[in-house]
Design an enzyme around this catalytic site. Structure first.
Site, mmCIF file in Angstrom:
data_model
loop_
_atom_site.group_PDB
_atom_site.id
_atom_site.type_symbol
_atom_site.label_atom_id
_atom_site.label_comp_id
_atom_site.label_asym_id
_atom_site.label_seq_id
_atom_site.Cartn_x
_atom_site.Cartn_y
_atom_site.Cartn_z
ATOM 1 N N HIS A 149 47.691 48.240 34.534
ATOM 2 C CA HIS A 149 48.573 47.567 35.499
ATOM 3 C C HIS A 149 48.446 46.079 35.243
ATOM 4 C CE1 HIS A 149 44.682 47.369 37.578
ATOM 5 N NE2 HIS A 149 45.148 46.263 38.111
ATOM 6 N N HIS A 170 49.041 41.706 36.364
ATOM 7 C CA HIS A 170 49.023 40.670 37.402
ATOM 8 C C HIS A 170 49.610 39.386 36.848
ATOM 9 C CE1 HIS A 170 46.337 42.945 40.049
ATOM 10 N NE2 HIS A 170 45.606 43.239 38.982
ATOM 11 N N ASP A 179 47.428 35.355 27.775
ATOM 12 C CA ASP A 179 48.801 35.529 28.253
ATOM 13 C C ASP A 179 49.513 36.665 27.512
ATOM 14 O OD1 ASP A 179 51.012 34.891 29.853
ATOM 15 O OD2 ASP A 179 51.859 33.620 28.287
ATOM 16 N N HIS A 180 50.118 37.559 28.293
ATOM 17 C CA HIS A 180 50.821 38.739 27.755
ATOM 18 C C HIS A 180 49.908 39.636 26.924
ATOM 19 C CE1 HIS A 180 54.215 36.472 29.188
ATOM 20 N NE2 HIS A 180 54.989 37.497 28.998
ATOM 21 N N CYS A 189 43.414 50.825 40.538
ATOM 22 C CA CYS A 189 43.017 49.878 39.480
ATOM 23 C C CYS A 189 42.427 50.591 38.268
ATOM 24 C CB CYS A 189 42.017 48.863 40.028
ATOM 25 S SG CYS A 189 42.718 47.838 41.317
ATOM 26 N N HIS A 244 45.368 44.922 32.781
ATOM 27 C CA HIS A 244 43.974 45.357 32.693
ATOM 28 C C HIS A 244 43.809 46.690 33.392
ATOM 29 C CE1 HIS A 244 42.069 43.700 36.677
ATOM 30 N NE2 HIS A 244 43.253 44.219 36.897
ATOM 31 N N GLU A 290 44.273 36.419 41.443
ATOM 32 C CA GLU A 290 44.807 37.661 40.875
ATOM 33 C C GLU A 290 46.045 38.131 41.639
ATOM 34 O OE1 GLU A 290 42.658 41.629 39.293
ATOM 35 O OE2 GLU A 290 42.497 41.323 41.433
HETATM 36 NI NI NI Z 1 44.094 44.603 38.738
#
Ligand code: NI
Length: 139
Positions: free
Chosen positions: A39, A41, A79-80, A33, A14, A125
């Site tokens: 990036h 998580h 997911d992914h 961010c 995200h 997160e």
């Molecule tokens: Ni983040």
């Protein structure tokens, strides 16, 4: 009431970015961010339901069935994925974990059988940051 929690996992990318602001304002508020190239998580989603144990099973709800519902309705979508670009219920929203957990709640509630009630979602997160949501509505 008894509270039952099932934990599911997903990886996603995200970016925190407000399109109404300049790049400088975004950098100031969101720092790394706001990175243009995203990036990622490793997220943990704690889904807590509440109910009364069924006399025949002793369960308030079958944890495996809960897992299937969460995977089909939520994890499949996240997911992914790129949360900003790929997820229908995050379109047009700032992609914070606060907004994400509200979106997950709204997707999940209609998918649960009426005899269990969603009590809490906890979305982790990083090892140092998580949010919890109990379904409160905002004005
Ligand atoms: Ni983040």
């Amino acid at each position: 009431m008894v509270y039952l929690t099932r934990i599911e996992h997903f990886n996603a990318a995200h970016r925190l970015y407000n399109p109404d602001w300049t790049p400088e304002q975004n950098d100031e508020v969101f720092g790394k961010c706001a990175n243009t190239n995203w990036h990622g998580h490793n997220f943990e989603l704690f889904v807590t339901v509440k109910g009364i144990p069924d006399p025949a099973t002793g369960f308030i709800f079958d944890a495996k069935k809960l897992s299937v519902i969460v995977k089909e309705r939520i994890i499949e979508k996240l997911d992914h994925r790129n949360l900003n670009l790929d997820v229908d219920f995050m379109q047009g929203k700032l992609c914070s974990i606060e907004n994400l957990v509200i979106g997950i709640w709204n997707e999940l509630v209609p998918a649960l059988p009426s005899r269990v009630q969603l009590h809490c979602l906890k979305l982790v997160e990083t090892p140092k940051i998580y949010v919890e949501y109990y379904g409160d509505k905002f004005p």
